[in-house]
Design an enzyme around this catalytic site. Structure first.
Site, PDB file in Angstrom:
ATOM      1  N   CYS A  50       0.828  -1.206   0.000  1.00  0.00           N
ATOM      2  CA  CYS A  50       0.000   0.000   0.000  1.00  0.00           C
ATOM      3  C   CYS A  50       0.866   1.261   0.000  1.00  0.00           C
ATOM      4  O   CYS A  50       2.086   1.204   0.059  1.00  0.00           O
ATOM      5  CB  CYS A  50      -0.899  -0.010   1.234  1.00  0.00           C
ATOM      6  SG  CYS A  50       0.036   0.154   2.770  1.00  0.00           S
ATOM      7  N   ALA A  53       3.214   1.625   2.881  1.00  0.00           N
ATOM      8  CA  ALA A  53       4.396   0.759   2.728  1.00  0.00           C
ATOM      9  C   ALA A  53       5.444   1.457   1.861  1.00  0.00           C
ATOM     10  O   ALA A  53       6.643   1.394   2.140  1.00  0.00           O
ATOM     11  CB  ALA A  53       4.007  -0.579   2.108  1.00  0.00           C
ATOM     12  N   ARG A  84      11.673  -4.600   6.661  1.00  0.00           N
ATOM     13  CA  ARG A  84      12.460  -4.232   5.491  1.00  0.00           C
ATOM     14  C   ARG A  84      13.944  -4.095   5.819  1.00  0.00           C
ATOM     15  O   ARG A  84      14.696  -3.538   5.072  1.00  0.00           O
ATOM     16  CB  ARG A  84      11.897  -2.998   4.793  1.00  0.00           C
ATOM     17  CG  ARG A  84      12.119  -3.147   3.298  1.00  0.00           C
ATOM     18  CD  ARG A  84      11.312  -2.152   2.521  1.00  0.00           C
ATOM     19  NE  ARG A  84      12.133  -1.556   1.512  1.00  0.00           N
ATOM     20  CZ  ARG A  84      12.961  -0.554   1.718  1.00  0.00           C
ATOM     21  NH1 ARG A  84      13.073  -0.018   2.917  1.00  0.00           N
ATOM     22  NH2 ARG A  84      13.658  -0.073   0.737  1.00  0.00           N
ATOM     23  N   HIS A 182       5.885   6.313  -2.566  1.00  0.00           N
ATOM     24  CA  HIS A 182       7.223   6.809  -2.935  1.00  0.00           C
ATOM     25  C   HIS A 182       7.122   8.293  -3.281  1.00  0.00           C
ATOM     26  O   HIS A 182       7.940   9.103  -2.863  1.00  0.00           O
ATOM     27  CB  HIS A 182       7.752   6.091  -4.179  1.00  0.00           C
ATOM     28  CG  HIS A 182       7.915   4.609  -4.037  1.00  0.00           C
ATOM     29  ND1 HIS A 182       7.780   3.745  -5.089  1.00  0.00           N
ATOM     30  CD2 HIS A 182       8.200   3.840  -2.956  1.00  0.00           C
ATOM     31  CE1 HIS A 182       7.988   2.503  -4.682  1.00  0.00           C
ATOM     32  NE2 HIS A 182       8.241   2.542  -3.391  1.00  0.00           N
TER      33      HIS A 182
HETATM   34  S1  CFN Z   1       9.216  -0.524  -3.166  1.00  0.00           S
HETATM   35 FE1  CFN Z   1      11.113  -0.503  -4.319  1.00  0.00          FE
HETATM   36  S2  CFN Z   1      12.654   0.867  -3.694  1.00  0.00           S
HETATM   37  S3  CFN Z   1      11.171  -0.532  -6.487  1.00  0.00           S
HETATM   38 FE2  CFN Z   1      12.432  -2.145  -5.723  1.00  0.00          FE
HETATM   39  S4  CFN Z   1      14.478  -1.396  -5.587  1.00  0.00           S
HETATM   40 FE3  CFN Z   1      11.603  -4.028  -4.229  1.00  0.00          FE
HETATM   41  S5  CFN Z   1       9.510  -4.255  -3.696  1.00  0.00           S
HETATM   42 MO1  CFN Z   1      10.746  -4.821  -1.830  1.00  0.00          MO
HETATM   43  S6  CFN Z   1      10.920  -2.821  -0.841  1.00  0.00           S
HETATM   44 FE4  CFN Z   1      12.630  -2.987  -2.160  1.00  0.00          FE
HETATM   45 FE5  CFN Z   1      13.524  -1.117  -3.674  1.00  0.00          FE
HETATM   46 FE6  CFN Z   1      13.068   0.293  -5.745  1.00  0.00          FE
HETATM   47 FE7  CFN Z   1      10.257  -2.406  -2.865  1.00  0.00          FE
HETATM   48  S7  CFN Z   1      14.499  -1.863  -1.826  1.00  0.00           S
HETATM   49  S8  CFN Z   1      12.814  -5.056  -2.696  1.00  0.00           S
HETATM   50  S9  CFN Z   1      12.095  -4.204  -6.393  1.00  0.00           S
HETATM   51  N1  CFN Z   1      11.933  -2.187  -3.821  1.00  0.00           N
HETATM   52  C1  HCA Z   2       6.767  -3.885   0.739  1.00  0.00           C
HETATM   53  C2  HCA Z   2       8.134  -4.260   1.261  1.00  0.00           C
HETATM   54  C3  HCA Z   2       8.773  -5.419   0.550  1.00  0.00           C
HETATM   55  C4  HCA Z   2       8.084  -6.727   0.833  1.00  0.00           C
HETATM   56  C5  HCA Z   2       8.965  -7.897   0.633  1.00  0.00           C
HETATM   57  C6  HCA Z   2       8.372  -9.227   0.277  1.00  0.00           C
HETATM   58  C7  HCA Z   2      10.240  -5.495   1.046  1.00  0.00           C
HETATM   59  O1  HCA Z   2       6.409  -4.159  -0.398  1.00  0.00           O
HETATM   60  O2  HCA Z   2       6.034  -3.271   1.486  1.00  0.00           O
HETATM   61  O3  HCA Z   2       7.235  -9.346  -0.183  1.00  0.00           O
HETATM   62  O4  HCA Z   2       9.125 -10.201   0.439  1.00  0.00           O
HETATM   63  O5  HCA Z   2      11.139  -5.548   0.233  1.00  0.00           O
HETATM   64  O6  HCA Z   2      10.442  -5.543   2.253  1.00  0.00           O
HETATM   65  O7  HCA Z   2       8.787  -5.171  -0.844  1.00  0.00           O
END
Ligand code: CFN
Ligand code: HCA
Length: 527
Positions: A50, A53, A84, A182
């Site tokens: 969401c 998050a 995270r 974001h």
């Molecule tokens: S929200 Fe982003 S910020 S888009 Fe990417 S690299 Fe994932 S989903 Mo989990 S939380 Fe994480 Fe980053 Fe960019 Fe999220 S650090 S692994 S692919 N990510």
């Molecule tokens: C998020 C955080 C997440 C979830 C990770 C997962 C992360 O989407 O709110 O589903 O294993 O990297 O912690 O993307």
């Protein structure tokens, strides 16, 4: 019927109509258009998170010297606590609150009579106990529904305690995914924090944007950058701090690792301070080499270029032999990657260099540009336009998928194009690969059965289903608490972990006991 039709065919006609735009098979030479960043279908087990998050969990969460108060019921804070894996080191000048979980713990009475008083009390308590230089407040769903004015509370507290207090209206229901969060986080940091510091400019200074230090990635990237001679002003936001990012405007150049989560800040810094930004990818040996060379080209200093080449040669030398041993064990394997918004395309070249082809891939919340890439014309070419989106041009779809990093950079330079351009998934994904946007549980399991990749990269939500089906799984969100995977040494860690996983398909080597013997004990005959 091909695999795509086999999976989509199981949907009702209404769902089919929606999902067929989000599920495509890559065709060579075609523009390969996919629908993205749209609302998930209610009832479908989407993997998305969401807005809260994306804002609190992802972007502001890693800021170590900030007391981050979640205004909402305790669950929103508790279930985001530590999940995270924000790695951060404090020192004598920098407080580190990352181990704490701050919340106003809203109750029914607060929902009925309003929660502002409780928020004020929480801020007072935090100031008295922790004496932070900065407090950030993040709202969860009920706050938006009852209309608590967190911005007024923040403004009052800022004055009262003479510290920075920034509020984020990032209620979970806003927008369609983490992505809206974001954006809200980026706007808040830009408006309230970046540019408020008074540090002096230093030469060869950079900010590293969109790097969240998962598994220590940020530390590894900074180690190499510092070895070459760069001054890292701030990292947004892995192991980041309020103290550093308020001076981010003093840097010469912004490096953008995860474009999806932070492009807004890169573009706002360019508009407000004229700071150029450069898309980098420190995942994969070719990616890191190209990125380091691009940064050196920006500074255009022969000594820096020579140092860059020396560091590249030395770092590569150290891992080369071990990498080729792992490659010999991985050559010819296939993979699937499903993550949030940018790691899918960031990891393709690293896997390719290990002989692994990605045949099934997707994102939770990517936008069209994460798939297609983008080129941006310099602002001066469109001086009348106030809208940055309106000066975006699509890449030539014919050239698009045949770009390779070095050729691409040369092409951009030859064409006199600016550096604010980047490739998306299409640039590197294999022909015929299956792509699903806003991926869900059902499609993931069906494609897994049909396409049978040798390894599956995703997150905690599908890891165990995949693993129990006999396909090895590695988490690309958390790296299964391994890492770093970025940089030269990170590539080696990754090669090791993938080799171990592919060669240990544990659930394929054992048979579930209930498949060969009765598991019920006792005499059921008399029942
Ligand atoms: S929200 Fe982003 S910020 S888009 Fe990417 S690299 Fe994932 S989903 Mo989990 S939380 Fe994480 Fe980053 Fe960019 Fe999220 S650090 S692994 S692919 N990510
Ligand atoms: C998020 C955080 C997440 C979830 C990770 C997962 C992360 O989407 O709110 O589903 O294993 O990297 O912690 O993307």
């Amino acid at each position: 019927m091909d695999s795509r039709e086999k999976v989509l065919d199981k949907y009702s006609s209404k769902i089919y109509k929606n999902r067929k735009e989000h599920v495509i098979q890559i065709e060579a030479g075609e523009p390969n258009v996919i629908a993205a960043d749209t609302r998930a279908i209610p009832g479908i087990m989407t993997n998305r998170g969401c807005c809260y998050a994306g804002c609190k969990g992802v972007v502001i969460g890693p800021l170590k010297d900030v007391v981050q108060i979640v205004h909402g019921p305790i669950g929103c804070s508790y279930y985001a606590w530590g999940t995270r894996r924000n790695k951060g080191k404090g020192d004598e000048n920098t407080k580190n609150f990352l181990e704490y979980c701050f919340s106003t713990d809203m109750q029914e009475t607060d929902i009925v009579f309003g929660g502002e008083k409780k928020l004020k009390k929480a801020i007072k308590e935090a100031v008295e106990i922790f004496d932070p230089a900065c407090i950030m407040i993040a709202s969860t769903c009920p706050v938006g529904l009852i209309g608590d004015d967190i911005h007024a509370v923040a403004a009052e507290a800022e004055e009262m305690y003479n510290i920075k207090v920034v509020s984020f209206s990032c209620e979970g229901y806003k927008g369609v995914s983490q992505s809206g969060g974001h954006h809200i986080a980026n706007n808040g940091l830009m408006k309230n924090v970046i540019g408020t510091g008074n540090a002096e400019h230093v030469n060869y200074s950079i900010n590293l944007l969109g790097e969240y230090n998962i598994g220590g990635d940020g530390w590894e990237i900074c180690r190499v950058l510092k070895r070459i001679g760069y001054n890292v002003v701030s990292v947004m936001t892995g192991d980041g701090s309020y103290a550093e990012i308020k001076n981010a405007h003093t840097a010469d150049l912004n490096l953008v690792q995860c474009h999806r989560s932070i492009n807004y800040i890169a573009e706002m810094l360019k508009t407000k301070y004229g700071t150029e930004w450069l898309k980098v990818n420190f995942i994969g040996i070719e990616g890191i080499k190209q990125s380091l060379r691009d940064v050196a080209a920006f500074f255009n200093d022969p000594a820096l270029t020579a140092k860059t080449e020396a560091v590249i040669a030395d770092e590569e030398d150290e891992i080369k032999e071990a990498i080729s041993e792992y490659k010999a064990k991985l050559e010819g394997k296939t993979a699937s990657i499903y993550v949030g918004g940018s790691r899918t395309h960031h990891y393709i070249n690293l896997l390719k260099s290990l002989g692994v082809e990605v045949i099934l891939a997707g994102y939770e919340f990517a936008h069209r540009d994460d798939y297609e890439g983008r080129q941006v014309l310099p602002l001066k070419m469109d001086a009348d336009s106030k809208n940055i989106e309106s000066i975006t041009v699509e890449k030539d779809p014919d050239k698009y998928r045949t770009f390779h990093s070095e050729e691409r950079i040369q092409e951009l330079k030859d064409a006199g194009l600016p550096i604010e351009s980047y490739d998306g998934l299409w640039a590197d994904i294999a022909d015929n690969a299956m792509i699903t946007d806003d991926y869900n549980q059902f499609e993931t399991e069906e494609f897994l059965k049909l396409l049978k990749p040798d390894i599956f990269f995703s997150g905690i939500k599908d890891k165990y289903i995949v693993q129990r089906s006999g396909v090895p799984s590695r988490q690309l969100h958390s790296y299964d608490y391994s890492g770093p995977y970025a940089g030269f040494k990170g590539a080696l860690n990754f090669a090791r972990d993938v080799t171990l996983a592919v060669n240990t398909p544990a659930f394929n080597l054992v048979q579930a006991p209930w498949k060969s013997e009765p598991t019920l004990i006792g005499n059921l005959g008399g029942m």
